[in-house]
Each structure stands twice: as C-alpha cells, then as structure tokens.
Scaffold this motif. Structure first.
Motif, short mmCIF file in Angstrom:
data_model
loop_
_atom_site.label_atom_id
_atom_site.label_comp_id
_atom_site.label_asym_id
_atom_site.label_seq_id
_atom_site.Cartn_x
_atom_site.Cartn_y
_atom_site.Cartn_z
N ILE A 10 0.78 -1.11 -0.09
CA ILE A 10 0.16 0.14 0.07
C ILE A 10 0.88 1.27 0.12
O ILE A 10 0.59 2.26 -0.62
N GLU A 11 1.98 1.25 0.91
CA GLU A 11 2.96 2.33 0.73
C GLU A 11 3.56 2.82 -0.61
O GLU A 11 3.49 3.70 -0.97
N LEU A 12 3.86 1.78 -1.40
CA LEU A 12 4.25 1.52 -2.59
C LEU A 12 3.46 2.24 -3.51
O LEU A 12 3.73 3.05 -4.48
N VAL A 13 2.03 1.75 -3.73
CA VAL A 13 1.16 2.27 -4.38
C VAL A 13 1.01 3.97 -4.30
O VAL A 13 0.69 4.51 -5.16
N VAL A 14 0.71 4.32 -2.84
CA VAL A 14 0.56 5.42 -2.66
C VAL A 14 1.73 6.66 -3.09
O VAL A 14 1.47 7.37 -3.84
N VAL A 15 3.06 5.87 -3.13
CA VAL A 15 4.13 6.84 -3.56
C VAL A 15 4.08 6.68 -4.92
O VAL A 15 4.29 7.93 -5.60
N ILE A 16 3.58 5.82 -5.91
CA ILE A 16 3.65 5.78 -7.42
C ILE A 16 2.49 6.80 -8.01
O ILE A 16 2.41 7.58 -8.58
N VAL A 17 1.42 6.72 -7.07
CA VAL A 17 0.16 7.59 -7.40
C VAL A 17 0.68 9.08 -7.08
O VAL A 17 0.27 9.91 -8.25
N ILE A 18 1.34 9.36 -6.04
CA ILE A 18 1.87 10.55 -6.04
C ILE A 18 2.81 11.20 -6.87
O ILE A 18 2.85 12.33 -7.17
N LEU A 19 3.54 10.39 -7.43
CA LEU A 19 4.61 10.70 -8.57
C LEU A 19 3.87 10.56 -9.83
O LEU A 19 4.14 11.78 -10.55
N GLY A 20 2.91 10.17 -10.04
CA GLY A 20 2.04 10.08 -11.16
C GLY A 20 1.50 11.57 -11.13
O GLY A 20 1.41 12.26 -12.39
N ILE A 21 0.68 11.86 -10.11
CA ILE A 21 0.08 13.13 -10.10
C ILE A 21 0.87 14.19 -10.46
O ILE A 21 0.72 15.32 -11.09
N LEU A 22 2.11 14.29 -9.71
CA LEU A 22 3.24 15.47 -9.97
C LEU A 22 3.68 15.10 -11.40
O LEU A 22 3.86 16.19 -11.95
#
Length: 154
Positions: A10-22
């Motif tokens: 879950i932590e890895l998915v959250v980081v990937i989503v944040i990077l995608g938004i950026l």
C-alpha cells in the motif's frame, strides 16, 4: 529471529500515485521548453549576425575602409564589406558568422539575404533577414516568426 523492515504494498502504491500526479502537473511546463528553445535559437543567430557585423565594422574602421561602398569592392579578413559591414551575400555572412550550418540559405538580392531554420517544414514562418548597410549607417538583421514553425504553438 529478527524481523525484516520494508515498505508495504500500500505504501508503494501511494508513492507511485503521488509521483504520477506530480508528473501530470509538471509535464506541460517542461513541454513548453521547446518553444523557448526555438525562440532562443532564432535570437542566438540574430545576435551572432549583429555581433559579427559589429566586429567586421571595427576591423574595417581600423583599416580605414568604413566608407567603402559596393563599387569599391573591399574585403576585411576575406569578408566582402559595404560601408564597413558584411555584404548581404551568403559568402560574406558564412565567412563572418560561425554556426550557419543549421540554417538554410533562401534568397539574396536588393541588399538583403534571407535564411531559414533547416529543421522547419514551414520555412516562410521562421526566417532571419540580414540587410546590408545602405550608407554609413548600421546594417540590420531582422527576426521574423509566425505560426507554429518557430513558436511550436498549434
């Protein structure tokens, strides 16, 4: 036994989503750098032509040739000059300005020469015009940009 530390899925998915938004918000800003690069290329050539004309005039003035008109047919360092400035011919500008390789010669005549950027498909929208001195006045280069050939806009 020692427990291994690490990131949960879950932590890895959250980081990937944040990077995608950026990436989505920052990408348009970086894509607009192409427009700035094209404009800077044009300004760079205009500055190179103006600088070379000024240096040529300085050398002509040192040699006492700043008043030589087209009928006198004088040269400074292999550059044909008119009133101390480079003549509006491809030979004179190629001798005076380094880096004309990316620019395509279009036409010359009536005291002016036109170059366009080699990489553009719309040559009429991205040109530099150099006009030789008509009297003991300064020669001029003109930057002409319209449409998407130089600015990259659609």
């Amino acid at each position: 036994m020692k427990r291994q530390g690490g990131f949960t899925l879950i932590e890895l998915v959250v980081v990937i989503v944040i990077l995608g938004i950026l990436a989505v918000t920052a990408a348009p800003r970086f894509l607009n750098l192409q427009n700035d690069a094209r404009e800077s290329t044009l300004q760079g050539l205009k500055g190179a032509i103006d600088g070379a004309a000024g240096i040529t005039y300085g050398k002509a003035a040192i040699n006492g040739l700043e008043a030589a008109n087209a009928a006198d047919a004088k040269t400074v360092d292999g550059i044909d000059i008119i009133f101390g400035y480079p003549a509006a011919t491809s030979a004179a500008l190629n001798a005076a300005v380094n880096g004309m390789n990316d620019w395509k010669f279009v036409s010359e005549g009536n005291g002016a020469i036109v170059y366009t950027y080699e990489g553009n498909s719309k040559t009429s929208e991205c040109i530099i015009t150099y006009t030789q001195a008509a009297s003991i006045s300064q020669a001029a280069s003109t930057l002409f940009t319209t449409g998407d050939a130089c600015t990259g806009t659609k």
